[in-house]
Each structure stands twice: as C-alpha cells, then as structure tokens.
Motif scaffolding. Structure first.
Motif, PDB file in Angstrom:
ATOM      1  N   LEU A   6      16.414 -83.444 152.376  1.00 53.78           N
ATOM      2  CA  LEU A   6      17.048 -83.126 151.101  1.00 53.78           C
ATOM      3  C   LEU A   6      18.460 -82.599 151.316  1.00 53.78           C
ATOM      4  CD1 LEU A   6      16.160 -82.940 148.059  1.00 53.78           C
ATOM      5  CD2 LEU A   6      15.834 -80.524 148.473  1.00 53.78           C
ATOM      6  N   THR A   7      18.615 -81.706 152.293  1.00 55.72           N
ATOM      7  CA  THR A   7      19.908 -81.099 152.584  1.00 55.72           C
ATOM      8  C   THR A   7      20.933 -82.171 152.943  1.00 55.72           C
ATOM      9  OG1 THR A   7      18.611 -79.342 153.533  1.00 55.72           O
ATOM     10  CG2 THR A   7      20.963 -79.211 153.865  1.00 55.72           C
ATOM     11  N   ILE A   8      20.477 -83.144 153.739  1.00 57.61           N
ATOM     12  CA  ILE A   8      21.400 -84.210 154.158  1.00 57.61           C
ATOM     13  C   ILE A   8      21.870 -85.001 152.937  1.00 57.61           C
ATOM     14  CG2 ILE A   8      21.559 -86.381 155.417  1.00 57.61           C
ATOM     15  CD1 ILE A   8      19.585 -85.071 157.453  1.00 57.61           C
ATOM     16  N   VAL A   9      20.943 -85.330 152.069  1.00 54.69           N
ATOM     17  CA  VAL A   9      21.315 -86.105 150.885  1.00 54.69           C
ATOM     18  C   VAL A   9      22.318 -85.332 150.031  1.00 54.69           C
ATOM     19  CG1 VAL A   9      20.483 -87.227 148.797  1.00 54.69           C
ATOM     20  CG2 VAL A   9      19.104 -87.315 150.877  1.00 54.69           C
ATOM     21  N   VAL A  10      22.056 -84.041 149.854  1.00 51.82           N
ATOM     22  CA  VAL A  10      22.945 -83.226 149.037  1.00 51.82           C
ATOM     23  C   VAL A  10      24.340 -83.208 149.630  1.00 51.82           C
ATOM     24  CG1 VAL A  10      23.413 -80.908 148.164  1.00 51.82           C
ATOM     25  CG2 VAL A  10      21.076 -81.786 148.164  1.00 51.82           C
ATOM     26  N   SER A  11      24.449 -83.034 150.969  1.00 51.10           N
ATOM     27  CA  SER A  11      25.780 -82.911 151.540  1.00 51.10           C
ATOM     28  C   SER A  11      26.499 -84.257 151.522  1.00 51.10           C
ATOM     29  CB  SER A  11      25.705 -82.329 152.950  1.00 51.10           C
ATOM     30  OG  SER A  11      24.808 -83.087 153.721  1.00 51.10           O
ATOM     31  N   LEU A  12      25.785 -85.336 151.729  1.00 56.79           N
ATOM     32  CA  LEU A  12      26.402 -86.658 151.628  1.00 56.79           C
ATOM     33  C   LEU A  12      27.003 -86.838 150.248  1.00 56.79           C
ATOM     34  CD1 LEU A  12      23.930 -89.122 153.377  1.00 56.79           C
ATOM     35  CD2 LEU A  12      26.266 -88.542 154.048  1.00 56.79           C
ATOM     36  N   LEU A  13      26.214 -86.400 149.274  1.00 51.20           N
ATOM     37  CA  LEU A  13      26.640 -86.557 147.886  1.00 51.20           C
ATOM     38  C   LEU A  13      27.938 -85.817 147.638  1.00 51.20           C
ATOM     39  CD1 LEU A  13      25.576 -87.426 144.920  1.00 51.20           C
ATOM     40  CD2 LEU A  13      25.054 -85.016 144.740  1.00 51.20           C
ATOM     41  N   SER A  14      28.018 -84.580 148.143  1.00 47.17           N
ATOM     42  CA  SER A  14      29.211 -83.804 147.825  1.00 47.17           C
ATOM     43  C   SER A  14      30.429 -84.301 148.608  1.00 47.17           C
ATOM     44  CB  SER A  14      28.958 -82.312 148.052  1.00 47.17           C
ATOM     45  OG  SER A  14      28.224 -82.144 149.225  1.00 47.17           O
ATOM     46  N   LEU A  49      19.671 -81.546 139.760  1.00 47.13           N
ATOM     47  CA  LEU A  49      20.541 -81.161 138.634  1.00 47.13           C
ATOM     48  C   LEU A  49      21.770 -80.399 139.141  1.00 47.13           C
ATOM     49  CD1 LEU A  49      17.852 -80.156 135.956  1.00 47.13           C
ATOM     50  CD2 LEU A  49      19.223 -82.263 136.058  1.00 47.13           C
ATOM     51  N   ARG A  50      21.586 -79.586 140.174  1.00 44.38           N
ATOM     52  CA  ARG A  50      22.738 -78.885 140.740  1.00 44.38           C
ATOM     53  C   ARG A  50      23.709 -79.862 141.399  1.00 44.38           C
ATOM     54  NH1 ARG A  50      22.619 -73.629 140.231  1.00 44.38           N
ATOM     55  NH2 ARG A  50      20.679 -72.449 140.325  1.00 44.38           N
ATOM     56  N   ALA A  51      23.141 -80.879 142.047  1.00 44.88           N
ATOM     57  CA  ALA A  51      24.007 -81.883 142.665  1.00 44.88           C
ATOM     58  C   ALA A  51      24.808 -82.620 141.588  1.00 44.88           C
ATOM     59  CB  ALA A  51      23.166 -82.861 143.479  1.00 44.88           C
ATOM     60  N   LEU A  52      24.179 -82.933 140.474  1.00 41.33           N
ATOM     61  CA  LEU A  52      24.911 -83.568 139.368  1.00 41.33           C
ATOM     62  C   LEU A  52      26.029 -82.646 138.890  1.00 41.33           C
ATOM     63  CD1 LEU A  52      22.178 -85.208 137.053  1.00 41.33           C
ATOM     64  CD2 LEU A  52      23.560 -86.290 138.850  1.00 41.33           C
ATOM     65  N   ALA A  53      25.690 -81.361 138.755  1.00 39.52           N
ATOM     66  CA  ALA A  53      26.666 -80.408 138.229  1.00 39.52           C
ATOM     67  C   ALA A  53      27.849 -80.249 139.180  1.00 39.52           C
ATOM     68  CB  ALA A  53      25.993 -79.061 137.982  1.00 39.52           C
ATOM     69  N   ALA A  54      27.572 -80.417 140.485  1.00 34.81           N
ATOM     70  CA  ALA A  54      28.654 -80.278 141.459  1.00 34.81           C
ATOM     71  C   ALA A  54      29.625 -81.453 141.375  1.00 34.81           C
ATOM     72  CB  ALA A  54      28.066 -80.173 142.864  1.00 34.81           C
ATOM     73  N   GLY A  57      31.726 -83.087 135.310  1.00 31.22           N
ATOM     74  CA  GLY A  57      32.154 -82.054 134.364  1.00 31.22           C
ATOM     75  C   GLY A  57      31.312 -82.049 133.104  1.00 31.22           C
ATOM     76  N   LYS A  58      30.302 -82.921 133.048  1.00 34.10           N
ATOM     77  CA  LYS A  58      29.484 -83.017 131.839  1.00 34.10           C
ATOM     78  C   LYS A  58      28.180 -82.248 131.946  1.00 34.10           C
ATOM     79  CE  LYS A  58      31.168 -87.612 130.560  1.00 34.10           C
ATOM     80  NZ  LYS A  58      30.731 -89.014 130.390  1.00 34.10           N
ATOM     81  N   ILE A  59      27.975 -81.576 133.042  1.00 32.26           N
ATOM     82  CA  ILE A  59      26.743 -80.794 133.189  1.00 32.26           C
ATOM     83  C   ILE A  59      27.031 -79.502 133.956  1.00 32.26           C
ATOM     84  CG2 ILE A  59      26.110 -82.312 135.132  1.00 32.26           C
ATOM     85  CD1 ILE A  59      23.155 -81.591 134.595  1.00 32.26           C
ATOM     86  N   GLN A  60      26.472 -78.417 133.459  1.00 25.72           N
ATOM     87  CA  GLN A  60      26.566 -77.118 134.144  1.00 25.72           C
ATOM     88  C   GLN A  60      25.157 -76.555 134.248  1.00 25.72           C
ATOM     89  OE1 GLN A  60      29.126 -74.421 132.036  1.00 25.72           O
ATOM     90  NE2 GLN A  60      30.922 -75.751 132.245  1.00 25.72           N
ATOM     91  N   VAL A  61      24.877 -75.905 135.361  1.00 23.49           N
ATOM     92  CA  VAL A  61      23.541 -75.322 135.542  1.00 23.49           C
ATOM     93  C   VAL A  61      23.647 -73.809 135.474  1.00 23.49           C
ATOM     94  CG1 VAL A  61      21.613 -75.023 137.158  1.00 23.49           C
ATOM     95  CG2 VAL A  61      22.642 -77.283 136.847  1.00 23.49           C
ATOM     96  N   GLU A  62      22.770 -73.225 134.665  1.00 25.33           N
ATOM     97  CA  GLU A  62      22.770 -71.772 134.480  1.00 25.33           C
ATOM     98  C   GLU A  62      21.425 -71.223 134.958  1.00 25.33           C
ATOM     99  OE1 GLU A  62      23.810 -70.835 130.419  1.00 25.33           O
ATOM    100  OE2 GLU A  62      22.648 -68.980 130.488  1.00 25.33           O
ATOM    101  N   ASN A  63      21.485 -70.159 135.743  1.00 24.71           N
ATOM    102  CA  ASN A  63      20.253 -69.519 136.223  1.00 24.71           C
ATOM    103  C   ASN A  63      19.860 -68.434 135.222  1.00 24.71           C
ATOM    104  OD1 ASN A  63      18.203 -68.247 137.577  1.00 24.71           O
ATOM    105  ND2 ASN A  63      19.393 -67.814 139.437  1.00 24.71           N
ATOM    106  N   LEU A  64      18.697 -68.592 134.591  1.00 25.41           N
ATOM    107  CA  LEU A  64      18.291 -67.625 133.560  1.00 25.41           C
ATOM    108  C   LEU A  64      17.612 -66.401 134.157  1.00 25.41           C
ATOM    109  CD1 LEU A  64      16.843 -70.017 130.810  1.00 25.41           C
ATOM    110  CD2 LEU A  64      19.175 -69.161 131.052  1.00 25.41           C
ATOM    111  N   GLY A  65      17.302 -66.470 135.447  1.00 23.80           N
ATOM    112  CA  GLY A  65      16.675 -65.305 136.080  1.00 23.80           C
ATOM    113  C   GLY A  65      15.456 -65.714 136.869  1.00 23.80           C
ATOM    114  N   PRO A  66      14.888 -64.771 137.622  1.00 22.86           N
ATOM    115  CA  PRO A  66      13.737 -65.115 138.453  1.00 22.86           C
ATOM    116  C   PRO A  66      12.454 -65.248 137.637  1.00 22.86           C
ATOM    117  CG  PRO A  66      14.280 -62.791 138.711  1.00 22.86           C
ATOM    118  CD  PRO A  66      15.301 -63.374 137.773  1.00 22.86           C
ATOM    119  N   THR A  67      11.601 -66.159 138.092  1.00 26.32           N
ATOM    120  CA  THR A  67      10.278 -66.302 137.489  1.00 26.32           C
ATOM    121  C   THR A  67       9.349 -65.244 138.077  1.00 26.32           C
ATOM    122  OG1 THR A  67       9.502 -67.729 139.251  1.00 26.32           O
ATOM    123  CG2 THR A  67      10.624 -68.802 137.387  1.00 26.32           C
TER     124      THR A  67
END
Ligand SMILES: [Zn+2]
Length: 849
Positions: A6-14, A49-54, A57-67
């Motif tokens: 997963l990490t590799i895919v994310v970094s390739l993407l960015s 979703l975080r990768a999309l947000a990175a 400019g059409k998506i932002q991710v907000e952390n509402l807090g811990p579960t």
C-alpha cells in the motif's frame, strides 16, 4: 494487500501525480473493488481518499476524531476547487441560515443566492451493511475526475460531505472476519461479537443521547461546524424483500417535525426511484417499513433540527459473497409490503436471482447521484427551506416561555447532564441569574427538538384501513428525557429582564461538590447516580465505607435509609468535588444499623450471539467505574465462580441464547440457525446453569436483566413467574414506552430511588410472586399501578391491564447469596438514567456485609 504494498502505491501516486488522472479505487488497491469476495477495509478506504485529496483540489479529508478503538473517523469534503477554497464562507452562510435570527428577508435572499447546499452522506454505520463503504471510493473518484458539464454543475452547487464509514472499528472487524473465513463454510457469516466495541447495531440508536465517541464526533461536525441542509444515511436491509428503499417514509409521522421536511425528502427520494427505474433497476420501494417518527437514528434526530434527512436501504448479499434468492423465498411481511406483490409504491418487483456486492453498490451509486441531481436543482429551495423551518420553530415557541431545570433536585448531577446534553445538541441553554436553574427557551431554531425531547410522546394511531390495527412503531415509542433521566423539568414563563440577565451555559457549569463541616463521620445522600462513582472510587482506595440500612436523624436533619457513611480522610473533598456531590459532616456517629460496603468484583456475561444489551451495560458500568470483567460461556462452564466474582450480571438475553447459543424459535417458525465456528457455538449448557446456581448458593449475587430472568425462573426454583411469558402481541404490546412504577424504598436495591419512577418497558415481562418457604426471602422492589389508566407515562401500550398489581422488579435471598430480577429496562441503551440506580445498587448489595 499488505501495508508495505500500500505504501508503495501511495508514494508512486504522489510522485507521478502531475498531469495524470488519479487512479481508480481498483487501480490503487490492486484488486477489483466491488468484485465478488473482495472488500476494502477502512484503512484502505481512508488511504485512498487521502491519496485523492493529495492530488486533487476537489476533495479534502477532515479527521473528526478518534473512534472508540482509536481509529480515525474521517469526512471527505468534495466540491469544485473554487468552493473548497472558500469553505469558511459557505460554512458561515449555512450557520446563519440555520439560525436566521436577526436577518431581514432580503438578507436571507442574498444568503440563499450565494450559498452552496451542504449535503452530508453517511455510509456503513452498520458495519455488515458494507456496500456503501466501497461505493464511497468509486463515487469520490468519479466526482473529482469527471469533466462533463453536469458533474461540474453539481460540484458548483453542492458541497458533499462524504463519511465512508460511520463505524470504522466495526468496518475493520467485519472485513477481517470476512477475510479470515473466505473459502470456509463460514464465509460471509455473522461476527460472534458486537461490531461496535460497546453498542453494536445500536450505534444508530444513540443520536439523541450522544453517549458514544463516533456519535459525538459527527454531532459536533454537523451542528457546530458544517450545518448541512440535507443528510442521506445509506444502509442495507434483509436479502429476501425489495432491493432498495428510498423515501417517502412509511407512516406514522411525528407531529413536531416541519412538513417541509417530508416534501423535500419526498422530492429527492422520488428522483432516486425514477433514476433507478430508468436504469432498469427493479425492486425499488417507498413507504415501506421505515417510519418518520422516532428521533434515535442519525438523520432522524436531524429532522427536528430542520435538516432534510433521508435513508436508503439496499438488500444485502453475504458481505461480498453473492447469494441466490429463488422467487419462492421472496417476501414482504413488513409495513408497506405485506405480501411480495406489485403496488404503486413498488411498481417493478425484483424477480429473484443472483444478488451481489456489485448490485448493492450500483443501486447506491444511482441513488447517491440522484441526490446530487436533486440538490443541484433545488439548491435555493433547500437553503431557503432551512431558514424557513428555523424561523417557523422560533415562531412556534414563545420569547418568555422556558423549560426550567432546577439544580436543587434529587439528582442535581443528572439534571446538569440533561442541560449539557441539550447544549451539545446545539440547543441554546442558559443559566438563570441566581445560578439556580438551567433555562431553555422554546423560541429557538431547534425548538421542535427541545419540545420533542422534553415533552411526552403520544404515539399516533394510524390505521391503513378501517378496522385494522394501528401501525406499529419501527423502534421504540417514547424518549421523554425528563422521565427517562428522572429529572424534574418545569415549563415556566420568565420576565424579560430575568431572561436577559441569564448567561449561556459553559462546560464548567456542574453542581459544586465538596465537604460541608467537619466531624467524626460524613454522610452522603444516596439519590444521585454519581454516588456509585464515589463508592467505587472510595472502595478502590480501600477507604472504609458503610451504608445506613435505616433512616436516622442527626443534628435535626433526617437521613434516608441508604445514606452512605464515610470515614474522614484527606481526599474526601477532592472525591466529592470530582463527582459534584455534597458530603455532610455529622457531629457524632449515628446510632443506626449500617452495613460495610466492600468493593464488588462484577462479572458480565457475554454470549457469542452478540448482545447489544451486554455492550451497553459494559459501557455504562465502565463509565461508573465498577470493577468489571467479561464472562463467556467457557468461563461459566468452568465454574468456581465465587473465587473470581461477587456479582454476575446476565444482560437482557433470551434463555435459549444463554443455554444453547441459539435464539428462541416460535412453534411455527423456521428452526434452522446458521452455525458459528465451534469455538463460538453453543451456550453455557446445563452445567453452566448449575454453576450459576452454585455461585448464588455459595454467596454470590446474580442480577438478571429483563429476558434473562427466564433462566432463573425456569432453572432455580424461585417463587416468581412471568405472567406475560406466552402473551401474544394481540394481548399485550409495549414496544418501548415509559410506564409508572412504585418502589419499596427500604431495600438496598432501591435506596435513593423516589417513591415512583418512570420505567422503560419494551418486552412482555410482569412478575407474579408468592410467599416462599423459610429458606428464602422475596421482596417486591417495584410494581405497576393499581389502575390501568395510571400505567402509561409516555409512548404507547396495548394490554396495560395485564400489568396491574404485577411486580416489575424482585429481590430474593437464595442460599448464602442473592438474586435480583429487573423486569424492565433499567439501563436501556444507557438512556434511562432515572433507573440506573437499580442496577448499580444491585451490584453494591453484593458488597454489603
Ligand atoms: Zn442499518
């Protein structure tokens, strides 16, 4: 997929993002999202979703807090780049339209013109209803990559707030369990434990009481930050009925909700149904099962706060495993579709066949796009509607009319809790100028919510045809908080000057605890629920504690039976202050019989056929700092329970589940029950029941909540029976209403209770007792009124005459031990604070020597 991959895919993407379209969920995750037997877990969903947000400019991710279990609850805001750059402005417009006081009509017009519609979509609050959590990724991808004019227009008009799962912990549990059982005979089968650490499926019953972290986090985002005007909550239902429910809702409808809500909801729901039919999706139904009456669920609570709240329910597969439904198995059987037949609300029945995750996601996606379509078309209507309904709620109240919650009452801490709860809901709560009361004005934007929660319920008697019985409620029929919490609330008229001098409530506005005077011993009155917190904290510190078993007078002051007597100690003041309790010095030790209070080791039984009541009870007892351990079937079967426990609680679970691990089946119903893996199969069995009996005979205390009392009645030879055990719904029905009970206040289990209390009843239980032999004593702790007319306080009941003079709660001595049968729901969903004390006291009783 491994984390490494997963990490590799994310970094390739960015690295390679510039100029390249964002990957689809399947490309990103390396498997076919929506494919048979494939599920993305919550961590993969948030990573995507975080990768999309990175990269957009059409998506932002907000952390509402811990579960509850420490995962992050996220919300993705999706809109045009321009809108997302000006979020603060649009949040501000939404906030002002939600509370339009002080705005002139032209100012409202201007805000409606400038504003964007804020549309909240919550997915997967029920973790097995997994489709929407997968669909959310595809939908987000489609919205931010589409170049067509229609999508652009939607994103220009709407700010979508997408919550991919409202129960991340449960989503992770379900996907892990699913993957573990893939390819075995347990593939796609139910989890043997709750899919929310405490409340399981009841995570959607918590929205007026706000007890759980996930509920509170989203509540904050909705009513203090975003002020959405439209809210869609996406669920799934059973497999053998319609394929999707879209609004309009079924009857009945709550009187206090503004009718514009239903008109707006019906507009959107009808667009959803239209688009589904157009795409040849059969099995679409409205006016089915789900009513418009009960405020416990996410978007339901929002109806009373002027939000257009919608529900969709799609038929389920076995998580990602396809199922086959032959036409012979198709069934209605619920409100709005008694037989599985064509109706105007169901013009195109699904014929049966294969049903898979992909179908679920396709139906959800069409409905979700239709939501955006309607919200774009009606942007101004819904923005204006929010203001119109808020103004109407303000006009329905009176500027000088207040709900007054006096602080000086039996349990000032619970009274303060009610005030803080209303404030947490976004209701304006004041403190009177003399500081003696909380004040809630009826003329405010959430005024309908205030009157619904602080008033009493009279269930609407809606019939489908002449002579038919009334439509049953979907969930419970009552939620009057003053009754459920045992808090005195008055409706008063206040002079304008007095109201003007009141001030807003703050987080610190709790009753001031502390110690009054000094002496050889201190008394703590037993009324407040927090008394149990103090007892438990003091017992943990090995502080000497006792409880007066009769009333006494000291220095001219009368103290009730049940008064706690505390030895002096340096930190008594800090304990009292922490729990907001007043502790009074006595000039001398009272000459009254008193019992030592020892710390109680509590065991709570946990069946593998997961019980929400077990979870709620565990949560509640943890909050009140009881010393608690879980007991599973193996532990009960192993016996020697006295060595580890002083009190054992059987939550509200059927006898058959406790004994055999299977639900009770009526004579004519299907006997089949899909088996669990062997380590989770079966119940405590006869040997477990004997071990429980030995535990009590040996000095333990067994506390049976509601249905579990049947086990003791059948197996323990006690002089109690449930006269309603075989009652059919035609004879007695009480689906969750508040009834009056009287109490014998001179028993350790009822110490501190008022002479009358409001009992929450949702099951047919009414005890008959008889005089036992000398080997035991039985005490009727609580009983129903003599006159059937006096039974109902709020909600709806049928057959109340069957409760007359029957016992609602009973205590027994048994061998060296004790038994407590609590026949009504003393701690129901952690909402009935007015009767928590019966459970807490039953535990303390176990420690009285
Ligand atoms: Zn659901």
């Amino acid at each position: 997929m491994s984390r490494h991959h997963l990490t590799i895919v994310v970094s390739l993407l960015s690295v390679s993002a510039i100029g390249k379209p964002p990957p689809t969920p399947s490309e990103f995750l390396g498997f076919e999202v929506g494919g048979d037997r494939q599920l993305a877990d919550y961590r993969q969903i948030t990573a995507y979703l975080r990768a999309l947000a990175a990269n957009s400019g059409k998506i932002q991710v907000e952390n509402l807090g811990p579960t509850t279990l420490g995962n992050e609850l996220i919300l993705a805001a999706i809109s045009s780049e321009q809108n997302l750059r000006e979020l603060k402005k649009y949040q501000d417009i939404a906030r002002r339209l939600a509370d339009p006081r002080g705005l002139t009509p032209p100012e409202i017009d201007a805000l409606v013109e400038q504003g964007k519609l804020i549309v909240l979509v919550t997915c997967n609050i029920h973790s097995t209803e997994i489709g929407a959590s997968q669909m959310a990724m595809e939908w987000a991808h489609a919205l931010i990559t589409a170049e067509d004019a229609q999508t652009q227009r939607r994103l220009d008009n709407v700010i979508l707030l997408l919550v991919p799962s409202l129960n991340p912990d449960g989503q992770i549990m379900e996907t892990e369990w699913y993957r573990k059982n893939l390819g075995t005979k347990y593939e796609g089968m139910r989890l043997p434990w709750l899919y929310h650490h405490y409340v399981g499926h009841d995570d959607n019953r918590d929205w007026f009481m706000l007890t759980q972290k996930e509920t509170r986090a989203l509540n904050r985002a909705v009513y203090f930050k975003w002020f959405p005007q439209v809210w869609l909550d996406e669920h799934q239902m059973g497999s053998a009925g319609p394929r999707i429910f879209t609004p309009p809702y079924a009857d009945p409808v709550a009187k206090t909700i503004h009718p514009l809500i239903w008109r707006g909801v019906n507009l959107i729901g009808t667009t959803m149904a239209f688009r589904l039919e157009e795409r040849n999706k059969s099995g679409v139904i409205h006016a089915y099962s789900y009513d418009a009456y009960w405020p416990g669920g996410t978007k339901n609570t929002a109806w009373w706060k002027n939000i257009f709240g919608l529900l969709t329910e799609v038929a389920s597969a076995r998580l990602a495993t396809p199922i086959d439904v032959p036409p012979t198995e198709l069934s209605g059987g619920r409100k709005g579709l008694i037989e599985y037949e064509q109706q105007t609300s169901f013009p195109n029945p699904w014929p049966g066949g294969r049903w898979r995750l992909r179908d679920i996601m396709d139906y959800e996606r069409i409905a979700s796009d239709a939501l955006l379509e309607s919200c774009t078309e009606h942007r101004r209507d819904f923005l204006r509607g929010a203001a119109t309904m808020a103004l109407s709620a303000i006009a329905a109240g009176k500027p000088d009319e207040y709900y007054r919650i006096p602080i000086a009452q039996a349990d000032p801490v619970t009274a303060a809790h009610l005030a803080h709860l209303m404030a947490e809901h976004g209701v304006k709560v004041q403190i009177s100028v003399d500081g003696k009361a909380f004040l809630i004005n009826t003329a405010q934007p959430y005024g309908a919510f205030v009157s619904e929660m602080l008033g009493i319920q009279r269930y609407p008697r809606v019939k489908v045809t002449t002579g038919a019985s009334i439509l049953a409620p979907y969930d419970v029929a009552a939620w009057s908080l003053p009754l459920m919490m045992g808090v005195e609330v008055q409706k008063v008229s206040l002079p304008a000057a007095e109201a003007a001098n009141s001030r807003p409530i703050t987080d610190g506005d709790w009753p001031t605890g502390g110690v009054d005077g000094s002496g050889p011993i201190y008394a703590l009155s037993p009324e407040a629920n927090n008394v149990s917190r103090l007892i438990n904290a003091a017992a943990k510190q090995k502080r000497a504690l006792s409880i007066a078993t009769a009333e006494f007078t000291s220095g001219g002051v009368r103290h009730r039976a049940g008064t706690i007597l505390l030895e002096p100690g340096s930190d008594l003041g800090s304990l009292a202050s922490k729990y907001h309790l007043r502790v009074q010095a006595l000039t001398q030790k009272p000459s009254v019989p008193a019992a030592r209070l020892r710390e109680v080791r509590v065991g709570i039984y946990k069946p593998w056929l997961a019980s929400m009541d077990e979870g709620w009870t565990r949560w509640l007892l943890e909050q009140y700092e009881f010393n608690l351990k879980t007991l599973d079937n193996a532990a009960v079967k192993a016996g020697k329970l006295n060595g580890a426990f002083d009190a054992i609680i059987l939550p509200d679970v059927q006898k058959e589940v406790i004994l055999e691990g299977k639900p009770k089946r009526e004579e004519e119903s299907m006997k089949y029950f899909a088996e669990f893996p062997p380590e989770y199969a079966n119940g405590i069995g006869k040997e477990g029941a004997k071990n429980l009996k030995d535990f009590v005979a040996g000095g333990g205390t067994l506390i049976a909540l509601a249905h579990s009392g049947e086990l003791l009645i059948d197996e323990f030879n006690i002089p109690v029976r449930n006269v309603l055990a075989k009652a059919k719904a035609e004879a007695f029905s009480c689906p969750g209403s508040i009834l009056r009970v009287s109490l014998d206040r001179n028993h350790p289990v009822t110490y501190g209770m008022p002479a009358q209390a409001a009992a929450f009843v949702n099951e047919p239980i009414a005890y008959e007792t008889v005089l036992p032999g000398e080997e035991m004593r039985r005490t009727v702790l609580a009983w129903y009124p003599d006159d059937p007319e006096d039974v109902l306080l709020s909600g709806w009941i049928h057959g109340q005459e069957k409760l007359v003079r029957r016992a609602a709660a009973v205590a027994l001595t048994y061998g060296k031990g004790k038994i407590v049968l609590l026949g009504f729901r003393v701690q129901h969903r952690a909402q009935t604070e007015g009767t928590f004390k019966l459970l807490f006291n039953a535990i303390h009783w176990a420690g009285m020597g």
